[in-house]
Design an enzyme around this catalytic site. Structure first.
Site, PDB file in Angstrom:
ATOM      1  N   GLY A  91       8.300 -13.306 -16.074  1.00 32.76           N
ATOM      2  CA  GLY A  91       7.265 -14.321 -15.860  1.00 32.76           C
ATOM      3  C   GLY A  91       7.592 -15.297 -14.751  1.00 32.76           C
ATOM      4  CG  ASP A 149       2.140 -11.569  -1.729  1.00 32.79           C
ATOM      5  OD1 ASP A 149       3.159 -12.288  -1.599  1.00 32.79           O
ATOM      6  OD2 ASP A 149       2.039 -10.432  -1.253  1.00 32.79           O
ATOM      7  CB  SER A 152       8.093 -14.876  -9.226  1.00 31.11           C
ATOM      8  OG  SER A 152       8.657 -14.616  -7.985  1.00 31.11           O
TER       9      SER A 152
END
Ligand SMILES: O=P(O)(O)OC[C@H]1O[C@](O)(CO)[C@@H](O)[C@H]1O
Length: 311
Positions: A221, A248, A216
């Site tokens: 993005g 998550d 990440s």
């Protein structure tokens, strides 16, 4: 069913403050408490997406009782082992003036060897019913750094896809067991590899054992590096809100597509869509379902041919 292990669950406490000043007294404008820890957030997002998920963790003390009660209230299927110590708190401070999100994560209670063995035995007993195992979050004191490696080894023996989302020594040791996917953020990637470029860092994690790496990049993005290619995808437009739990949510999106045996670009597209929709949710584990639906059909996935990526 997606089986989610939260080795170090928490009572997630979110304070909203007008402004955050080091050294000052802060009075919270609002307080929110819920069951948390990375795996619980993954399971909560899957539940919202109507994907069957089972949470395994160990809890104890007063805050452990609050975690148990909240999982029941939220109707998140779970098996919780008993713990003599007290479940930790993780604190998120949302500061309106600076538009910042600040976290304080307690280390968690000391586990005895038998307490951790109970978690392992519970996971073992459920693997026959699972298509994907997600191992998420830090390891508490007393649990060896190769604890996730053992669970991933069990997943392999049951033909279950394994996803690892952790950091530091637990990530380094877990990767050796060859999880199908690992999901570090850029800082975690840099910490473990010593490499600044996320593409090169992700390739290094593959060399160390990861089947694929979903990195990440914050607002920029996500990046996915697998055996036969590398792809990147960004949200269609910048989203502002509570970024806690966005990683998550990306794991939840990846798990759902991997459970369906979808190709890597589709795993990435879903991860970006779910992750962006989590920033719009008020608390970690929440997603904005309408945003997710729109984003999933609009996100474009580009194949990477360059030697490095801009973040
Ligand atoms: O296990 P840790 O790495 O300390 O992370 C736990 C924390 O991270 C979050 O899941 C956000 O990713 C919080 O909800 C909080 O519980």
């Amino acid at each position: 069913m997606i089986l989610v292990v939260t080795a170090n669950p928490a009572l997630d406490v979110t304070y909203a403050v007008s402004s955050l000043t080091p050294g000052a007294v802060h009075r919270a404008a609002s307080v929110h408490r819920r069951a948390g820890g990375k795996g619980v957030n993954v399971a909560r997002v899957l539940h919202t997406l109507d994907v069957p998920a089972m949470t395994v963790a160990a809890c104890g003390g007063g805050d452990g009782a609050l975690v148990r009660a909240d999982l029941r209230t939220a109707e998140l299927p779970h098996v919780l082992c008993d713990l003599a110590g007290c479940t930790r708190r993780t604190v998120t401070m949302l500061a309106a003036a600076e538009d910042t999100v600040t976290l304080v994560n307690e280390p968690g209670p000391e586990f005895s060897p038998s307490e951790w063995r109970a978690v392992v035995a519970t996971v073992h007993g459920l693997l026959d019913h699972a298509s994907v195992l997600v191992c998420a979050g830090s390891l508490p004191p007393g649990v060896p750094s190769d604890a996730y490696a053992e669970l991933i080894g069990l997943a392999h023996r049951h033909g279950v896809t394994a996803i690892l989302d952790t950091s530091g020594a637990a990530l380094s040791a877990g990767i050796v067991a060859r999880p199908h996917l690992v999901k570090p953020n850029v800082e975690e990637l840099r910490e473990v590899t010593g490499i600044d470029d996320p593409l090169a860092g992700a390739r290094e994690l593959r060399l160390r054992g990861a089947g694929a790496v979903l990195a990440s990049l914050g607002a920029a993005g996500l990046l996915l590096v697998a055996e036969r290619g590398a792809w990147r995808a960004r949200p269609t437009h910048p989203v502002r809100g509570n970024t806690t739990g966005a990683g998550d949510a990306a794991v939840a999106g990846a798990a759902l597509e991997m459970a369906g045996g979808r190709p890597w670009p589709e795993v990435l597209r879903r991860a970006v869509a779910v992750s962006a929709s989590a920033v719009l949710g008020p608390f970690a584990g929440d997603i904005d379902l309408d945003h997710h639906r729109r984003e999933h059909s609009a996100v474009t996935v580009e194949e990477i041919h360059a030697a490095c990526v801009d973040v």
